[in-house]
Design a protein around this motif. Sequence first.
Motif, mmCIF file in Angstrom:
data_model
loop_
_atom_site.group_PDB
_atom_site.id
_atom_site.type_symbol
_atom_site.label_atom_id
_atom_site.label_comp_id
_atom_site.label_asym_id
_atom_site.label_seq_id
_atom_site.Cartn_x
_atom_site.Cartn_y
_atom_site.Cartn_z
ATOM 1 N N ASP A 1 5.619 10.702 -2.893
ATOM 2 C CA ASP A 1 4.454 10.242 -3.652
ATOM 3 C C ASP A 1 4.762 8.889 -4.288
ATOM 4 O OD1 ASP A 1 2.389 9.787 -5.475
ATOM 5 O OD2 ASP A 1 2.090 11.935 -5.804
ATOM 6 N N PRO A 2 4.141 7.806 -3.813
ATOM 7 C CA PRO A 2 4.466 6.465 -4.295
ATOM 8 C C PRO A 2 3.662 6.024 -5.519
ATOM 9 C CG PRO A 2 2.919 6.304 -2.491
ATOM 10 C CD PRO A 2 3.175 7.777 -2.709
ATOM 11 N N GLY A 3 3.124 6.982 -6.270
ATOM 12 C CA GLY A 3 2.223 6.635 -7.369
ATOM 13 C C GLY A 3 2.796 5.652 -8.380
ATOM 14 N N PHE A 4 4.029 5.892 -8.820
ATOM 15 C CA PHE A 4 4.624 4.990 -9.810
ATOM 16 C C PHE A 4 4.873 3.606 -9.215
ATOM 17 C CE2 PHE A 4 6.142 9.112 -11.687
ATOM 18 C CZ PHE A 4 5.361 9.032 -12.829
ATOM 19 N N ALA A 5 5.282 3.569 -7.944
ATOM 20 C CA ALA A 5 5.526 2.277 -7.286
ATOM 21 C C ALA A 5 4.232 1.478 -7.153
ATOM 22 C CB ALA A 5 6.153 2.503 -5.914
ATOM 23 N N VAL A 6 3.128 2.163 -6.850
ATOM 24 C CA VAL A 6 1.832 1.485 -6.735
ATOM 25 C C VAL A 6 1.431 0.893 -8.085
ATOM 26 C CG1 VAL A 6 -0.644 1.819 -6.333
ATOM 27 C CG2 VAL A 6 1.023 2.862 -4.795
ATOM 28 N N ARG A 7 1.630 1.675 -9.153
ATOM 29 C CA ARG A 7 1.330 1.162 -10.493
ATOM 30 C C ARG A 7 2.124 -0.113 -10.771
ATOM 31 N NH1 ARG A 7 3.640 4.276 -15.680
ATOM 32 N NH2 ARG A 7 5.471 3.053 -15.071
ATOM 33 N N GLY A 8 3.407 -0.081 -10.455
ATOM 34 C CA GLY A 8 4.244 -1.252 -10.686
ATOM 35 C C GLY A 8 3.812 -2.450 -9.873
ATOM 36 N N ASP A 9 3.478 -2.232 -8.601
ATOM 37 C CA ASP A 9 3.040 -3.334 -7.733
ATOM 38 C C ASP A 9 1.750 -3.957 -8.242
ATOM 39 O OD1 ASP A 9 5.201 -2.908 -6.104
ATOM 40 O OD2 ASP A 9 4.091 -1.811 -4.561
ATOM 41 N N GLN A 10 0.809 -3.127 -8.687
ATOM 42 C CA GLN A 10 -0.475 -3.628 -9.163
ATOM 43 C C GLN A 10 -0.309 -4.467 -10.426
ATOM 44 O OE1 GLN A 10 -3.629 -3.229 -7.620
ATOM 45 N NE2 GLN A 10 -2.283 -2.581 -5.965
ATOM 46 N N ILE A 11 0.458 -3.952 -11.376
ATOM 47 C CA ILE A 11 0.673 -4.697 -12.619
ATOM 48 C C ILE A 11 1.450 -5.978 -12.349
ATOM 49 C CG2 ILE A 11 1.933 -4.637 -14.808
ATOM 50 C CD1 ILE A 11 1.011 -1.777 -15.156
ATOM 51 N N GLU A 12 2.453 -5.887 -11.493
ATOM 52 C CA GLU A 12 3.256 -7.074 -11.174
ATOM 53 C C GLU A 12 2.405 -8.171 -10.542
ATOM 54 O OE1 GLU A 12 6.692 -8.321 -7.943
ATOM 55 O OE2 GLU A 12 6.678 -6.269 -8.709
ATOM 56 N N THR A 13 1.686 -7.823 -9.475
ATOM 57 C CA THR A 13 0.955 -8.828 -8.707
ATOM 58 C C THR A 13 -0.243 -9.388 -9.459
ATOM 59 O OG1 THR A 13 1.650 -7.833 -6.620
ATOM 60 C CG2 THR A 13 -0.305 -9.244 -6.554
ATOM 61 N N HIS A 14 -1.011 -8.520 -10.104
ATOM 62 C CA HIS A 14 -2.296 -8.935 -10.670
ATOM 63 C C HIS A 14 -2.248 -9.274 -12.149
ATOM 64 C CE1 HIS A 14 -4.139 -7.948 -6.870
ATOM 65 N NE2 HIS A 14 -3.625 -6.741 -6.923
#
Length: 266
Positions: A62-75
């Motif tokens: 489940d990549p949920g935490f990684a997705v959160r990190g990617d979204q905050i990082e990029t945007h």
Amino acid sequence: PLDPAFGEHAHHAAALHVAKAGKVDFGHDRTRTVGASEIGLCAKRIAARKQGEKPDAEVIDDPGFAVRGDQIETHWAVPVLTNAIEKVGGELRWAGQDNQTTIEWKKKYASCTPDGLFTNVPRDWLAGLGVKKCSSEVLSEIKSIDPRISPDRLPKAGHPEQAHYGLGLVRNATDYRPDFALLTYWNCSKYTEIAPLVIPFNEAFFEKQLSRAKRIITTPWKTLPSEGKLKGSKECKNCEFALKCLGKRYAHSSDTRAPAKTIINL
């Protein structure tokens, strides 16, 4: 197609599908090197990954935490940090999912994908964090955190080691020579709340990290100590090899839970 095995609820399966479809492939063989995000984890766990051991049967990726990190990082984090460094005449390179660069030192079994590199940095840029004079390059490491974690509990275990490992690799495998890494924590509820920390480079500690990377890649995983257990088993709770290593699994923190009621009458 959506895999119903990922969750009982269609919305969870859809979220997993979108998350995995958007995952960035950095194009290098991750089995041959130890990455920066892995260097501070249990050596036995990472060695098992690298050597092709299959995870315990009931583990769900489940990549949920990684997705959160990617979204905050990029945007959010990258635009904010770009604005901050450009105001003083500098530049932020290798930042954002489309611009990240993987650095490999294959003969040392080491690799990293930094969250960015500040260049043309004024020497007093980190003075507010206690650094009187910094190098003209500073490595960037970005982390999103749960708002319930207070700043006095930072840094989280493994994050300084990750930033430092990347710092050493950039210094040894590129033309840049940053002396410091800027580790920033971003509150994932209150986006304007940022906790910055500075990690100075330590040559002796980096040599120990390289020795650790070599041991992880070249040593049969079953012969390595169960470091997660030795450190109190906190990491074991999320380890995909816990059953093979310890003979038991902990309750998985990513299990999907439905509300007690799904229809709310007003």
